[in-house]
Design a protein around this motif. Structure first.
Motif, mmCIF file in Angstrom:
data_model
loop_
_atom_site.group_PDB
_atom_site.id
_atom_site.type_symbol
_atom_site.label_atom_id
_atom_site.label_comp_id
_atom_site.label_asym_id
_atom_site.label_seq_id
_atom_site.Cartn_x
_atom_site.Cartn_y
_atom_site.Cartn_z
ATOM 1 N N ASP A 25 0.837 -1.322 -0.054
ATOM 2 C CA ASP A 25 -0.119 -0.069 0.171
ATOM 3 C C ASP A 25 0.880 1.296 -0.105
ATOM 4 O OD1 ASP A 25 0.767 -0.372 2.598
ATOM 5 O OD2 ASP A 25 -1.108 -0.563 3.377
ATOM 6 N N VAL A 26 2.193 0.918 0.192
ATOM 7 C CA VAL A 26 3.292 2.152 0.164
ATOM 8 C C VAL A 26 4.217 1.893 -1.128
ATOM 9 C CG1 VAL A 26 4.608 3.775 1.194
ATOM 10 C CG2 VAL A 26 2.598 2.840 2.647
ATOM 11 N N LEU A 27 4.358 2.821 -1.956
ATOM 12 C CA LEU A 27 5.268 2.511 -3.057
ATOM 13 C C LEU A 27 6.381 3.560 -2.701
ATOM 14 C CD1 LEU A 27 6.465 1.428 -5.806
ATOM 15 C CD2 LEU A 27 5.037 3.542 -6.846
ATOM 16 N N MET A 28 7.838 2.721 -2.263
ATOM 17 C CA MET A 28 8.773 3.974 -1.910
ATOM 18 C C MET A 28 9.809 3.872 -3.140
ATOM 19 S SD MET A 28 11.284 3.824 1.229
ATOM 20 C CE MET A 28 10.126 4.487 2.496
ATOM 21 N N VAL A 29 9.699 5.045 -3.798
ATOM 22 C CA VAL A 29 10.534 4.947 -5.220
ATOM 23 C C VAL A 29 12.022 5.712 -4.534
ATOM 24 C CG1 VAL A 29 10.821 6.103 -7.384
ATOM 25 C CG2 VAL A 29 8.575 5.749 -6.565
ATOM 26 N N VAL A 30 13.046 4.747 -4.708
ATOM 27 C CA VAL A 30 14.125 5.033 -4.376
ATOM 28 C C VAL A 30 15.193 5.137 -5.390
ATOM 29 C CG1 VAL A 30 16.121 4.261 -2.669
ATOM 30 C CG2 VAL A 30 13.731 3.414 -2.317
ATOM 31 N N GLY A 31 15.754 6.313 -5.527
ATOM 32 C CA GLY A 31 16.626 6.797 -6.461
ATOM 33 C C GLY A 31 16.329 7.235 -7.827
ATOM 34 N N THR A 32 17.343 7.279 -8.805
ATOM 35 C CA THR A 32 17.069 7.807 -10.015
ATOM 36 C C THR A 32 16.000 7.196 -10.985
ATOM 37 O OG1 THR A 32 19.219 8.612 -9.722
ATOM 38 C CG2 THR A 32 18.219 8.857 -12.032
ATOM 39 N N VAL A 33 14.990 7.760 -11.602
ATOM 40 C CA VAL A 33 14.157 7.052 -12.396
ATOM 41 C C VAL A 33 14.373 7.920 -13.898
ATOM 42 C CG1 VAL A 33 11.606 6.571 -13.019
ATOM 43 C CG2 VAL A 33 12.480 7.056 -10.694
ATOM 44 N N SER A 34 14.704 6.937 -14.745
ATOM 45 C CA SER A 34 14.975 7.194 -16.385
ATOM 46 C C SER A 34 13.682 7.335 -16.890
ATOM 47 C CB SER A 34 16.104 6.313 -16.796
ATOM 48 O OG SER A 34 15.475 4.997 -16.850
ATOM 49 N N GLN A 35 13.646 7.908 -18.003
ATOM 50 C CA GLN A 35 12.770 7.967 -19.049
ATOM 51 C C GLN A 35 12.329 6.693 -19.352
ATOM 52 O OE1 GLN A 35 10.577 10.461 -19.476
ATOM 53 N NE2 GLN A 35 11.654 12.327 -18.844
ATOM 54 N N LYS A 36 13.264 5.753 -19.420
ATOM 55 C CA LYS A 36 13.056 4.236 -19.982
ATOM 56 C C LYS A 36 12.318 3.594 -18.873
ATOM 57 C CE LYS A 36 15.509 1.140 -22.782
ATOM 58 N NZ LYS A 36 16.809 0.832 -23.423
ATOM 59 N N ILE A 37 12.610 3.837 -17.613
ATOM 60 C CA ILE A 37 11.663 2.848 -16.525
ATOM 61 C C ILE A 37 10.521 3.796 -16.195
ATOM 62 C CG2 ILE A 37 12.882 3.936 -14.572
ATOM 63 C CD1 ILE A 37 13.366 0.645 -14.546
ATOM 64 N N ALA A 38 10.310 4.895 -16.581
ATOM 65 C CA ALA A 38 9.112 5.647 -16.067
ATOM 66 C C ALA A 38 7.855 4.803 -16.307
ATOM 67 C CB ALA A 38 8.999 6.927 -16.557
ATOM 68 N N PRO A 39 7.547 4.189 -17.551
ATOM 69 C CA PRO A 39 6.229 3.297 -17.907
ATOM 70 C C PRO A 39 6.067 2.189 -16.954
ATOM 71 C CG PRO A 39 7.339 3.849 -19.928
ATOM 72 C CD PRO A 39 8.395 4.355 -18.864
ATOM 73 N N ILE A 40 7.296 1.560 -16.586
ATOM 74 C CA ILE A 40 7.306 0.545 -15.538
ATOM 75 C C ILE A 40 6.781 1.152 -14.172
ATOM 76 C CG2 ILE A 40 8.480 -1.439 -14.473
ATOM 77 C CD1 ILE A 40 10.362 -1.268 -17.089
ATOM 78 N N LEU A 41 7.415 2.192 -13.665
ATOM 79 C CA LEU A 41 6.938 2.913 -12.441
ATOM 80 C C LEU A 41 5.465 3.162 -12.492
ATOM 81 C CD1 LEU A 41 7.666 4.105 -9.689
ATOM 82 C CD2 LEU A 41 8.078 6.187 -10.702
ATOM 83 N N ARG A 42 5.002 3.747 -13.551
ATOM 84 C CA ARG A 42 3.505 3.856 -13.617
ATOM 85 C C ARG A 42 2.638 2.633 -13.564
ATOM 86 N NH1 ARG A 42 -0.096 8.004 -12.812
ATOM 87 N NH2 ARG A 42 -1.952 7.101 -12.992
ATOM 88 N N ARG A 43 2.960 1.696 -14.366
ATOM 89 C CA ARG A 43 2.521 0.363 -14.258
ATOM 90 C C ARG A 43 2.377 -0.325 -12.643
ATOM 91 N NH1 ARG A 43 5.147 -3.913 -17.665
ATOM 92 N NH2 ARG A 43 4.652 -2.090 -19.180
ATOM 93 N N VAL A 44 3.572 -0.249 -12.121
ATOM 94 C CA VAL A 44 3.588 -0.780 -10.673
ATOM 95 C C VAL A 44 2.540 0.010 -9.693
ATOM 96 C CG1 VAL A 44 4.971 -0.750 -8.554
ATOM 97 C CG2 VAL A 44 5.920 -1.496 -10.902
ATOM 98 N N TYR A 45 2.499 1.463 -10.115
ATOM 99 C CA TYR A 45 1.568 2.137 -9.155
ATOM 100 C C TYR A 45 0.252 1.900 -9.483
ATOM 101 C CZ TYR A 45 -0.726 6.347 -7.642
ATOM 102 O OH TYR A 45 -1.773 7.148 -6.793
ATOM 103 N N ASP A 46 -0.134 1.637 -10.793
ATOM 104 C CA ASP A 46 -1.451 1.523 -11.272
ATOM 105 C C ASP A 46 -1.871 0.257 -10.852
ATOM 106 O OD1 ASP A 46 -1.711 3.976 -12.489
ATOM 107 O OD2 ASP A 46 -1.272 2.909 -14.430
ATOM 108 N N GLN A 47 -1.071 -1.046 -10.507
ATOM 109 C CA GLN A 47 -1.477 -2.101 -9.977
ATOM 110 C C GLN A 47 -1.800 -2.232 -8.485
ATOM 111 O OE1 GLN A 47 1.856 -5.012 -11.236
ATOM 112 N NE2 GLN A 47 0.821 -4.748 -13.417
ATOM 113 N N MET A 48 -1.206 -1.318 -7.833
ATOM 114 C CA MET A 48 -1.376 -1.234 -6.197
ATOM 115 C C MET A 48 -2.972 -0.916 -6.139
ATOM 116 S SD MET A 48 1.735 0.945 -5.036
ATOM 117 C CE MET A 48 1.188 0.859 -3.249
#
Length: 163
Positions: free
Chosen positions: A67-90
């Motif tokens: 229930d808590v997404l902790m984003v730790v460190g640099t996020v590149s443009q290439k990994i941004a859609p994956i981060l969004r997908r993880v957030y949407d699945q929560m």
């Protein structure tokens, strides 16, 4: 006298306050670790700092269990859609902590390949500054998130009902 619980007596509360209290002390984090701040994140779980006492000691590596997404460190443009997908699945309710200056603002990476703050991709509830942030800052952020979690139930219930 009303603060003292007597044996065999009943204690009543509002459901939203009870749920807020339970959510406050049962934080299941999904660590989205991408860079050097990961070492500081790991140090928070050590016995010296012990985030278990905040109810946040057991990380979940499935977004559906966190229930808590902790984003730790640099996020590149290439990994941004994956981060969004993880957030949407929560599942709801869900919260986001931005850990470190790179996740919060892009850090010293002012270029086309780095996301200049994850709040351009997903909503952020708590920001932790620093490069890398000290464990004490992480503990402070957890306390702020716990306060926010406990207050959210009260805000939802006080809203007028709509037809």
């Amino acid at each position: 006298m009303s603060d003292i619980l007597l044996p065999g007596a009943y204690h009543t509360t509002k459901l939203d306050r009870a749920l807020g209290w339970a959510r406050k002390y049962s934080i299941f984090m999904y660590p989205f670790v991408t860079a050097c701040c990961g070492m500081e994140y790991m140090s928070v779980a050590s016995s010296h700092y012990d985030i278990d006492r905040f109810g946040a000691g057991l990380p979940r590596f499935s977004p559906r269990q966190a229930d808590v997404l902790m984003v730790v460190g640099t996020v590149s443009q290439k990994i941004a859609p994956i981060l969004r997908r993880v957030y949407d699945q929560m599942c709801e309710p869900k919260w986001v902590i931005s850990f470190g200056v790179c996740a919060s603002s892009g850090g010293f990476y002012d270029n086309y390949a780095t996301v200049q703050g994850i709040d351009t991709i997903i909503p952020v509830d708590v920001y932790i500054g620093g490069c890398p942030p000290p464990p004490e800052a992480v503990m402070d952020a957890l306390l702020k998130l716990q306060d926010k979690i406990q207050q959210e139930g009260r805000q939802i219930s006080s809203a007028p009902a709509t037809a």
